[in-house]
Design a protein around this motif. Structure first.
Motif, short mmCIF file in Angstrom:
data_model
loop_
_atom_site.label_atom_id
_atom_site.label_comp_id
_atom_site.label_asym_id
_atom_site.label_seq_id
_atom_site.Cartn_x
_atom_site.Cartn_y
_atom_site.Cartn_z
N ARG A 89 0.84 -1.21 0.00
CA ARG A 89 0.00 0.00 0.00
C ARG A 89 0.87 1.26 0.00
O ARG A 89 0.51 2.26 -0.62
CB ARG A 89 -0.94 0.01 1.21
N TYR A 90 2.00 1.20 0.68
CA TYR A 90 2.93 2.34 0.71
C TYR A 90 3.41 2.70 -0.68
O TYR A 90 3.51 3.86 -1.04
CB TYR A 90 4.11 2.02 1.62
N VAL A 91 3.68 1.68 -1.48
CA VAL A 91 4.21 1.90 -2.83
C VAL A 91 3.11 2.31 -3.81
O VAL A 91 3.27 3.24 -4.59
CB VAL A 91 4.95 0.65 -3.34
N ASN A 92 1.97 1.61 -3.76
CA ASN A 92 0.97 1.87 -4.81
C ASN A 92 -0.22 2.71 -4.33
O ASN A 92 -1.04 3.11 -5.16
CB ASN A 92 0.50 0.56 -5.46
N GLY A 93 -0.35 2.93 -3.04
CA GLY A 93 -1.42 3.79 -2.54
C GLY A 93 -2.80 3.19 -2.57
O GLY A 93 -3.78 3.87 -2.27
N ARG A 94 -2.92 1.92 -2.91
CA ARG A 94 -4.23 1.28 -2.97
C ARG A 94 -4.49 0.46 -1.71
O ARG A 94 -3.57 0.06 -1.01
CB ARG A 94 -4.31 0.37 -4.20
N GLY A 95 -5.75 0.19 -1.44
CA GLY A 95 -6.12 -0.62 -0.29
C GLY A 95 -5.80 -2.08 -0.50
O GLY A 95 -5.55 -2.53 -1.63
N SER A 96 -5.82 -2.84 0.59
CA SER A 96 -5.49 -4.27 0.52
C SER A 96 -6.34 -5.02 -0.48
O SER A 96 -5.85 -5.90 -1.18
CB SER A 96 -5.63 -4.91 1.91
N SER A 97 -7.63 -4.71 -0.54
CA SER A 97 -8.50 -5.44 -1.45
C SER A 97 -8.22 -5.11 -2.92
O SER A 97 -8.70 -5.81 -3.81
CB SER A 97 -9.97 -5.16 -1.11
#
Length: 171
Positions: A89-97
């Motif tokens: 998430r740190y790298v891509n900014g998206r949520g786990s799902s």
């Protein structure tokens, strides 16, 4: 920089803000926890990097943070991959799902699904509770954990148990 509540005048300069946050960090962590950090056997950088992961991975208080800390330090000690979504998430900014198989295979230094050990730097600014949990992990028989859609944590001792938890709580 230490995450906390700060009050500034509108005329505050960026350098003043940074100085206040650094001074607060030094008071609370570098000086305030120096003895605990030394006793932990880990460097300040290791503690802060682990604490930043714990901060993002734990949802339900200090006990959960300590248990996750214990699991993650044990994985490092056993030479296992950390495999934490927080670093993705740190790298891509998206949520786990929204994490994809491509994300999990990406060869960036923060990807703990590909690279063993801690990422090269913290992934955020951890709070005091996460820092303390990184220094004082709780030992358990668990190697795996996940949070269901209601943020309830589920632990597993084996990968087979973890896969069963995934099927039960995330599918």
């Amino acid at each position: 920089l230490f995450p906390d509540t700060y009050y500034f005048f509108g005329s505050a300069r960026a350098a003043d803000v940074v100085k206040m946050m650094r001074d607060n960090f030094n008071r609370k962590v570098s000086i305030g926890l120096a003895e605990d950090i030394e006793k932990s056997g880990k460097s300040l950088d290791e503690i802060l990097t682990m604490a930043s992961i714990i901060q993002d991975e734990a949802y339900d208080g200090y006990a959960e943070k300590q248990t996750i800390s214990g699991i993650l330090w044990k994985r490092i000690d056993k030479g296992m991959l950390l495999q934490v979504d927080a670093t993705i998430r740190y790298v891509n900014g998206r949520g786990s799902s929204d994490i994809t198989m491509k994300d999990l295979g990406d060869d960036n230094p923060y990807n703990t699904y590909v690279h063993k050990g801690l990422p090269p730097t913290p992934i955020g600014s951890p709070g005091l509770e996460a820092i303390k949990a990184a220094m004082h992990p709780v030992a358990s028989a668990y190697f795996f954990y996940l949070h269901d859609r209601d943020a309830t944590i589920h632990y597993a001792k084996t990968y087979a148990e973890h896969k069963a938890n995934i099927a039960k709580y995330l599918k």
